[in-house]
Design an enzyme around this catalytic site. Structure first.
Site, PDB file in Angstrom:
ATOM      1  N   THR A 258      40.724  40.899  35.767  1.00 19.89           N
ATOM      2  CA  THR A 258      41.851  40.383  36.588  1.00 19.89           C
ATOM      3  C   THR A 258      41.752  38.921  36.505  1.00 19.89           C
ATOM      4  OG1 THR A 258      42.820  40.197  38.534  1.00 19.89           O
ATOM      5  CG2 THR A 258      40.682  40.510  38.792  1.00 19.89           C
ATOM      6  N   ASP A 259      42.993  38.360  36.419  1.00 27.24           N
ATOM      7  CA  ASP A 259      43.205  36.895  36.737  1.00 27.24           C
ATOM      8  C   ASP A 259      42.529  36.440  38.007  1.00 27.24           C
ATOM      9  OD1 ASP A 259      45.263  37.887  38.216  1.00 27.24           O
ATOM     10  OD2 ASP A 259      46.675  36.591  36.938  1.00 27.24           O
ATOM     11  N   GLU A 260      42.649  37.288  38.806  1.00 27.51           N
ATOM     12  CA  GLU A 260      42.210  36.767  40.225  1.00 27.51           C
ATOM     13  C   GLU A 260      40.906  36.045  40.354  1.00 27.51           C
ATOM     14  OE1 GLU A 260      43.233  38.988  43.706  1.00 27.51           O
ATOM     15  OE2 GLU A 260      45.398  39.885  42.603  1.00 27.51           O
TER      16      GLU A 260
ATOM     17  N   TYR B 153      38.636  41.453  47.171  1.00 30.76           N
ATOM     18  CA  TYR B 153      38.854  42.205  45.789  1.00 30.76           C
ATOM     19  C   TYR B 153      38.294  41.256  44.655  1.00 30.76           C
ATOM     20  CZ  TYR B 153      41.462  43.196  41.985  1.00 30.76           C
ATOM     21  OH  TYR B 153      41.916  43.614  40.483  1.00 30.76           O
TER      22      TYR B 153
ATOM     23  N   LYS C 134      35.327  41.973  41.831  1.00 31.49           N
ATOM     24  CA  LYS C 134      35.519  41.992  40.385  1.00 31.49           C
ATOM     25  C   LYS C 134      35.108  40.807  39.435  1.00 31.49           C
ATOM     26  CE  LYS C 134      38.254  44.370  38.237  1.00 31.49           C
ATOM     27  NZ  LYS C 134      38.137  45.561  37.680  1.00 31.49           N
TER      28      LYS C 134
HETATM   29  P1  NAD Z   1      45.022  51.505  40.371  1.00 27.87           P
HETATM   30  O1  NAD Z   1      44.215  51.682  41.816  1.00 27.87           O
HETATM   31  O2  NAD Z   1      46.111  52.197  40.204  1.00 27.87           O
HETATM   32  O3  NAD Z   1      43.809  52.618  39.701  1.00 27.87           O
HETATM   33  C1  NAD Z   1      42.443  52.611  39.914  1.00 27.87           C
HETATM   34  C2  NAD Z   1      41.877  54.134  39.396  1.00 27.87           C
HETATM   35  O4  NAD Z   1      40.574  54.055  39.467  1.00 27.87           O
HETATM   36  C3  NAD Z   1      42.284  55.177  40.178  1.00 27.87           C
HETATM   37  O5  NAD Z   1      42.795  56.373  39.537  1.00 27.87           O
HETATM   38  C4  NAD Z   1      41.172  55.881  41.038  1.00 27.87           C
HETATM   39  O6  NAD Z   1      41.294  57.105  41.641  1.00 27.87           O
HETATM   40  C5  NAD Z   1      39.914  55.513  40.166  1.00 27.87           C
HETATM   41  N1  NAD Z   1      38.712  55.167  40.924  1.00 27.87           N
HETATM   42  C6  NAD Z   1      38.647  54.436  41.853  1.00 27.87           C
HETATM   43  N2  NAD Z   1      37.397  54.484  42.304  1.00 27.87           N
HETATM   44  C7  NAD Z   1      36.864  55.191  41.645  1.00 27.87           C
HETATM   45  C8  NAD Z   1      35.202  55.677  41.292  1.00 27.87           C
HETATM   46  N3  NAD Z   1      34.375  55.273  42.417  1.00 27.87           N
HETATM   47  N4  NAD Z   1      35.055  56.313  40.231  1.00 27.87           N
HETATM   48  C9  NAD Z   1      36.085  56.662  39.525  1.00 27.87           C
HETATM   49  N5  NAD Z   1      37.371  56.542  39.627  1.00 27.87           N
HETATM   50  C10 NAD Z   1      37.662  55.495  40.769  1.00 27.87           C
HETATM   51  O7  NAD Z   1      44.522  50.432  39.636  1.00 27.87           O
HETATM   52  P2  NAD Z   1      45.347  49.693  38.495  1.00 27.87           P
HETATM   53  O8  NAD Z   1      46.218  48.704  38.965  1.00 27.87           O
HETATM   54  O9  NAD Z   1      45.730  50.587  37.430  1.00 27.87           O
HETATM   55  O10 NAD Z   1      44.011  48.571  37.706  1.00 27.87           O
HETATM   56  C11 NAD Z   1      43.104  49.340  36.950  1.00 27.87           C
HETATM   57  C12 NAD Z   1      42.153  48.112  36.353  1.00 27.87           C
HETATM   58  O11 NAD Z   1      42.725  46.940  35.996  1.00 27.87           O
HETATM   59  C13 NAD Z   1      41.386  47.784  37.698  1.00 27.87           C
HETATM   60  O12 NAD Z   1      39.952  47.370  37.311  1.00 27.87           O
HETATM   61  C14 NAD Z   1      41.866  46.205  38.031  1.00 27.87           C
HETATM   62  O13 NAD Z   1      41.186  45.387  38.746  1.00 27.87           O
HETATM   63  C15 NAD Z   1      42.525  45.971  36.565  1.00 27.87           C
HETATM   64  N6  NAD Z   1      43.650  45.106  36.683  1.00 27.87           N
HETATM   65  C16 NAD Z   1      44.732  45.310  37.391  1.00 27.87           C
HETATM   66  C17 NAD Z   1      45.888  44.633  37.437  1.00 27.87           C
HETATM   67  C18 NAD Z   1      47.325  44.990  38.101  1.00 27.87           C
HETATM   68  O14 NAD Z   1      48.237  44.116  38.152  1.00 27.87           O
HETATM   69  N7  NAD Z   1      47.287  46.169  38.377  1.00 27.87           N
HETATM   70  C19 NAD Z   1      45.963  43.445  36.824  1.00 27.87           C
HETATM   71  C20 NAD Z   1      44.805  43.125  36.106  1.00 27.87           C
HETATM   72  C21 NAD Z   1      43.628  43.828  36.152  1.00 27.87           C
HETATM   73  O1  DAU Z   2      46.796  39.131  39.307  1.00 25.91           O
HETATM   74  C1  DAU Z   2      46.332  40.345  39.045  1.00 25.91           C
HETATM   75  C2  DAU Z   2      46.333  41.284  40.326  1.00 25.91           C
HETATM   76  O2  DAU Z   2      47.568  41.592  40.645  1.00 25.91           O
HETATM   77  C3  DAU Z   2      45.249  42.599  40.012  1.00 25.91           C
HETATM   78  O3  DAU Z   2      44.173  42.257  39.857  1.00 25.91           O
HETATM   79  C4  DAU Z   2      45.510  43.476  41.447  1.00 25.91           C
HETATM   80  O4  DAU Z   2      44.820  44.836  41.225  1.00 25.91           O
HETATM   81  C5  DAU Z   2      46.924  43.653  41.659  1.00 25.91           C
HETATM   82  O5  DAU Z   2      46.957  44.443  42.942  1.00 25.91           O
HETATM   83  C6  DAU Z   2      47.644  42.388  41.677  1.00 25.91           C
HETATM   84  O6  DAU Z   2      47.165  41.685  42.917  1.00 25.91           O
HETATM   85  P1  DAU Z   2      48.341  40.925  43.904  1.00 25.91           P
HETATM   86  O7  DAU Z   2      47.936  40.742  45.108  1.00 25.91           O
HETATM   87  O8  DAU Z   2      48.908  39.817  43.097  1.00 25.91           O
HETATM   88  O9  DAU Z   2      49.332  41.971  43.861  1.00 25.91           O
HETATM   89  P2  DAU Z   2      50.380  42.579  44.985  1.00 25.91           P
HETATM   90  O10 DAU Z   2      51.598  43.511  44.314  1.00 25.91           O
HETATM   91  O11 DAU Z   2      49.747  43.238  46.511  1.00 25.91           O
HETATM   92  O12 DAU Z   2      51.196  41.379  45.746  1.00 25.91           O
HETATM   93  C7  DAU Z   2      52.129  40.596  44.775  1.00 25.91           C
HETATM   94  C8  DAU Z   2      52.464  39.346  45.567  1.00 25.91           C
HETATM   95  O13 DAU Z   2      53.328  39.745  46.396  1.00 25.91           O
HETATM   96  C9  DAU Z   2      51.430  38.783  46.338  1.00 25.91           C
HETATM   97  O14 DAU Z   2      51.616  37.257  46.583  1.00 25.91           O
HETATM   98  C10 DAU Z   2      51.338  39.103  47.556  1.00 25.91           C
HETATM   99  C11 DAU Z   2      52.849  39.411  47.795  1.00 25.91           C
HETATM  100  N1  DAU Z   2      53.519  40.735  48.616  1.00 25.91           N
HETATM  101  C12 DAU Z   2      52.805  41.767  48.425  1.00 25.91           C
HETATM  102  C13 DAU Z   2      53.112  42.981  49.071  1.00 25.91           C
HETATM  103  C14 DAU Z   2      52.376  44.170  48.971  1.00 25.91           C
HETATM  104  C15 DAU Z   2      54.126  40.601  49.691  1.00 25.91           C
HETATM  105  O15 DAU Z   2      54.744  39.503  49.668  1.00 25.91           O
HETATM  106  N2  DAU Z   2      54.612  41.615  50.388  1.00 25.91           N
HETATM  107  C16 DAU Z   2      53.953  42.862  50.297  1.00 25.91           C
HETATM  108  O16 DAU Z   2      54.297  43.949  51.006  1.00 25.91           O
END
Ligand code: NAD
Ligand code: DAU
Length: 378
Positions: free
Chosen positions: A135-137, A184, A188
């Site tokens: 992730t970019d985080e 988190y 990562k």
């Molecule tokens: P998600 O939470 O929707 O899905 C995670 C999946 O991993 C789930 O299906 C869960 O059951 C599985 N999982 C969790 N723990 C496990 C374990 N111990 N063994 C096997 N499976 C397990 O997550 P997502 O948003 O689809 O993100 C997927 C990946 O991409 C993550 O690594 C996250 O850090 C990365 N990522 C997410 C975003 C985003 O915006 N969502 C952006 C950049 C990177």
């Molecule tokens: O940048 C990549 C990341 O983006 C991924 O690595 C993470 O897995 C993914 O969850 C996401 O992280 P964020 O924390 O940016 O996403 P989230 O949807 O939780 O929140 C987006 C923005 O909105 C953040 O600035 C927090 C704000 N927020 C979020 C929630 C859930 C609110 O203001 N209210 C809310 O209820």
């Protein structure tokens, strides 16, 4: 089978889009989806492809070294695309240990299982690939800076030389120093370091990508976009953290899946690629777009749901701005996001409104209690 690819976390949001893409695009690959099915894993995300002959689902925990090793041997795995993780920042603030366990120890257990298996083969690492999705985080947070007298978002130049609308003059580059702030992102970052260490120490062919915020269908409704779409539909408050001024860089999830496919096949070993759409939005502006779109699609008068906006206590350690420079990926591999944000948001809102059963099934379970603790009692 031409290739046997293990995708971890394939029942989650991004993983399910990736599994669907690979199963459909490569009938001569066998795709083995390994997922523990935590609260975030949902096999309903993959209903349309579950009976395909080139798809296998295995319920397993990436922290279980023996079971991961046995699976790799059984299915002669030559590629691993690792997405399984705990992914929600708010949960990591409440329960950091689970994040360290899954994201750090789970990644290490997978790396070690792959190492022991691949090193036991006559060809060793040849033709193998361990691709870690990050992730970019991990890069920390950027400033909201703008030239004097210019209102953000303003046009600024990316390393490609192209101008993009942005909220600051700087971006995250592949060379940006890691500086994670939440449990988190710290977990990562740690997993990214382990992956690179396995390349540098053992010669494992690894790749790491760092992507910005994804949006689209099948995202668990604890994340901003699906949570707010659903709350607008149900006329529930929209909990905006702080002043709603934090900036995120949004990418349609299918574009991320396409980038992963491209990088898995053509990316250079030991490289890092940033993935992002040069699409920065302040939270409050995105929330207004969501309100407008949902109201229009539900036939409500314009502005009807604006009263749901509720400013709540800010997220602890809330990163101000994320902005990815994805020039390297665009230049080296020719990747481009396919959707404009307006189109992607319209598609996304329609999907959640048309698939209320998917969301209701999630909300009727444990999630309702979690939601009350996390948001209503905030
Ligand atoms: P998600 O939470 O929707 O899905 C995670 C999946 O991993 C789930 O299906 C869960 O059951 C599985 N999982 C969790 N723990 C496990 C374990 N111990 N063994 C096997 N499976 C397990 O997550 P997502 O948003 O689809 O993100 C997927 C990946 O991409 C993550 O690594 C996250 O850090 C990365 N990522 C997410 C975003 C985003 O915006 N969502 C952006 C950049 C990177
Ligand atoms: O940048 C990549 C990341 O983006 C991924 O690595 C993470 O897995 C993914 O969850 C996401 O992280 P964020 O924390 O940016 O996403 P989230 O949807 O939780 O929140 C987006 C923005 O909105 C953040 O600035 C927090 C704000 N927020 C979020 C929630 C859930 C609110 O203001 N209210 C809310 O209820």
């Amino acid at each position: 089978m031409k290739r046997n690819i293990m995708v971890t976390g394939g029942a989650g949001f991004i993983g399910s889009h990736l599994v669907r893409l690979l199963v459909n695009k490569y009938p001569d690959y066998r795709i083995i989806n390994v997922d523990k099915l935590t609260y975030a894993g949902n096999l309903a995300n993959l209903k349309d492809i579950e009976d395909r002959p080139n798809y296998i689902f295995f319920k397993g925990d990436i922290c279980d070294y023996d079971s991961m090793y046995n699976l790799m041997v059984e299915y002669v795995i030559d590629g691993i695309i690792h997405l399984a993780a705990e992914s929600h920042v708010d949960r990591s603030i409440k329960d950091p240990f689970t994040f360290a366990r899954t994201n750090v120890m789970g990644t290490l257990s997978l790396l070690q299982a792959a190492r022991v298996y691949w090193e036991s083969l006559p060809e060793k690492y040849e033709g193998k690939r361990f691709y870690h999705i990050s992730t970019d985080e991990v890069y920390g947070a950027l400033e909201l800076s703008h030239p004097e007298g210019v209102e953000p978002p303003f046009k600024t130049v990316a390393s490609s030389g192209e101008h993009h609308l942005a909220y600051g003059t700087d971006f995250f580059y592949e060379t940006t120093k890691y500086n994670p702030h939440s449990p988190y992102s710290a977990s990562k970052a740690s997993s990214d370091h382990f992956v690179r260490a396995y390349h540098d120490t053992y010669g494992m062919p690894t790749i790491v990508t760092n992507c910005s915020n994804n949006y689209g269908p099948y995202q668990f409704p604890e994340k901003l976009i699906p949570l707010f779409i659903n709350n607008i539909r149900q006329r529930k408050p929209l909990p905006v953290y702080g002043k709603g001024e934090n900036v995120r860089d949004w990418l349609y999830v299918v574009d991320h899946a396409c980038a992963i496919d491209m990088i898995f096949h053509n990316g250079k070993i030991a490289e890092t690629y940033n993935i992002g759409g040069f699409n920065e939005w302040k939270n409050i502006d995105i929330i207004k777009v969501l309100i407008k779109t949902v109201d229009r699609l539900l036939g409500n008068p314009e502005g009807y749901s604006l009263d749901l906006i509720t400013y709540v206590t800010d997220r602890a350690g809330h990163d101000l701005r994320y902005a990815i420079d994805s020039t390297k990926l665009q230049k080296e591999l020719g990747w481009e996001p396919s959707l404009q944000f307006e189109e992607g948001i319209e598609k996304t809102v329609r999907w959640y409104l048309d698939n209320q059963e998917w969301i209701d099934n999630i909300i009727s379970g444990d999630y309702e209690k979690y939601y009350k603790d996390m948001y209503e009692n905030r």
